[in-house]
Write a protein that holds these residues in place. Structure first.
Motif, PDB file in Angstrom:
ATOM      1  N   THR A  19       0.820  -1.213   0.000  1.00 53.12           N
ATOM      2  CA  THR A  19       0.000   0.000   0.000  1.00 53.12           C
ATOM      3  C   THR A  19       0.850   1.257   0.000  1.00 53.12           C
ATOM      4  N   TYR A  20       1.968   1.217   0.713  1.00 58.06           N
ATOM      5  CA  TYR A  20       2.825   2.400   0.855  1.00 58.06           C
ATOM      6  C   TYR A  20       4.187   2.195   0.181  1.00 58.06           C
ATOM      7  N   ALA A  22       7.353   2.376  -1.997  1.00 60.84           N
ATOM      8  CA  ALA A  22       8.049   3.469  -2.672  1.00 60.84           C
ATOM      9  C   ALA A  22       9.540   3.194  -2.566  1.00 60.84           C
ATOM     10  N   GLU A  24      12.268   5.511  -1.543  1.00 63.95           N
ATOM     11  CA  GLU A  24      12.538   6.848  -1.009  1.00 63.95           C
ATOM     12  C   GLU A  24      13.963   7.009  -0.517  1.00 63.95           C
ATOM     13  N   ARG A  39       3.167   2.541  -8.060  1.00 60.50           N
ATOM     14  CA  ARG A  39       2.608   1.806  -6.925  1.00 60.50           C
ATOM     15  C   ARG A  39       1.435   0.926  -7.334  1.00 60.50           C
ATOM     16  N   PRO A  65      -0.174  -3.185   6.407  1.00 57.79           N
ATOM     17  CA  PRO A  65       0.947  -2.281   6.118  1.00 57.79           C
ATOM     18  C   PRO A  65       0.865  -1.017   6.966  1.00 57.79           C
ATOM     19  N   GLU A  67       1.951   3.038   7.196  1.00 59.30           N
ATOM     20  CA  GLU A  67       2.405   4.204   6.438  1.00 59.30           C
ATOM     21  C   GLU A  67       3.774   4.648   6.945  1.00 59.30           C
ATOM     22  N   GLY A  68       4.654   4.979   6.022  1.00 59.83           N
ATOM     23  CA  GLY A  68       6.001   5.388   6.375  1.00 59.83           C
ATOM     24  C   GLY A  68       7.009   4.256   6.357  1.00 59.83           C
ATOM     25  N   PRO A  70       7.893   1.861   3.600  1.00 59.08           N
ATOM     26  CA  PRO A  70       7.677   1.433   2.214  1.00 59.08           C
ATOM     27  C   PRO A  70       8.205   0.049   1.897  1.00 59.08           C
ATOM     28  N   GLU A  99      10.065  -1.943  11.377  1.00 60.95           N
ATOM     29  CA  GLU A  99       9.410  -3.142  10.873  1.00 60.95           C
ATOM     30  C   GLU A  99       9.553  -4.320  11.835  1.00 60.95           C
TER      31      GLU A  99
END
Length: 275
Positions: A19-20, A22, A24, A39, A65, A67-68, A70, A99
């Protein structure tokens, strides 16, 4: 590798929806934040992988998942589960550190009573591969060698240490995967000369992969004893597996590969006693 291929064995997997997802930051050679990711494409590819597992008769649980985080989609890094015991992860990079507790919380909430928060850096099944009589464990880029002894004591399983030397193959599961409980496929160039000797001694009939197949994360594969879920680009390795009698299921995961992950990275196996 002349032995007959065995029957498939139903497995139980834990996965995390991207979901998040990326790119980054860059914590391995595959990651380039400037390249960007699609995504929605990553989500479609992940769902196809999950649905394939279910179609093959395996159970798939999902962790929510966060957020933050990825890279949380790469569930294999979240823990090592053997005989219902959960050895948690302690990530090498600050970006992924949260995580570890998130995955341990999931297991405890799910009813797992034997869990261990590790003292030493390790990245779960990324660097631990469980076979019938031994756990293969890697060090060199992420997991500390001290974690191998910690895991051995907690899981009551012998652990064999291997040294990774090529930064493209920063986790063991990018360079080796089990075909059964006592057979493996691997790319020798990912390992030190000493570890290559260990692997030749332990697995004289191993399937030896080429650099070309390893370089598309062809060894970041999942096998249930007969079915092999493998990167679609690893065509030569797939052909060799078919020639040995395996049912090969190519999957498109190129979007997730932008962060250095493939089928196995997305898949944490829940072995043994379940709550």
């Amino acid at each position: 590798m002349a032995r007959p291929v065995g029957p498939p064995k139903p497995r139980h997997y834990l996965m995390c929806r991207p979901t998040y997802f990326a790119v980054e930051y860059a914590i391995n050679p595959w990651m380039d934040p400037a390249a960007g990711v699609d995504r929605e494409r990553a989500l479609r590819q992940w769902e196809a992988l999950r649905d394939l597992y279910r179609g093959l008769g395996h159970q798939v649980a999902e962790i929510m998942p966060i957020e933050g985080l990825p890279d949380m989609v790469f569930a294999a890094n979240g823990a090592l589960v053997v005989d219902g015991r959960v050895y948690g992860a302690r990530f090498a990079s600050a970006e992924r550190t949260p995580e570890g507790p998130a995955y341990l919380d999931w297991f405890r909430t799910a009813g797992y009573t034997e869990t261990r928060e590790p003292k030493h850096v390790n990245e779960g099944e990324g660097d631990f591969i469980t076979l019938d009589d031994v756990v293969l464990a890697a060090t060199g880029f992420r997991t500390e060698a001290a974690a191998h002894l910690e895991a051995e004591r907690f899981l009551d399983r012998p652990v064999v240490t291997l040294q990774l030397v090529d930064p493209r193959f920063y986790h063991l599961d990018t360079a080796l995967f089990p075909l059964s409980g006592d057979r493996v496929a691997y790319y020798p160039g990912a390992f030190s000369a000493g570890s290559q000797r260990v692997l030749r001694s332990l697995y004289p009939d191993a399937l030896i992969a080429t650099e070309e197949d390893a370089a598309v994360l062809g060894l970041n594969a999942v096998c249930d004893g007969r079915n092999v879920v493998i990167a679609a680009e690893a065509t030569a390795l797939a052909d060799r597996l078919r020639g040995l009698g395996y049912a090969v299921h190519p999957v498109e995961l190129d979007e997730l590969r932008k962060a250095g992950g493939g089928a196995k990275c997305c898949t944490l196996e829940l072995r043994g006693i379940r709550p």
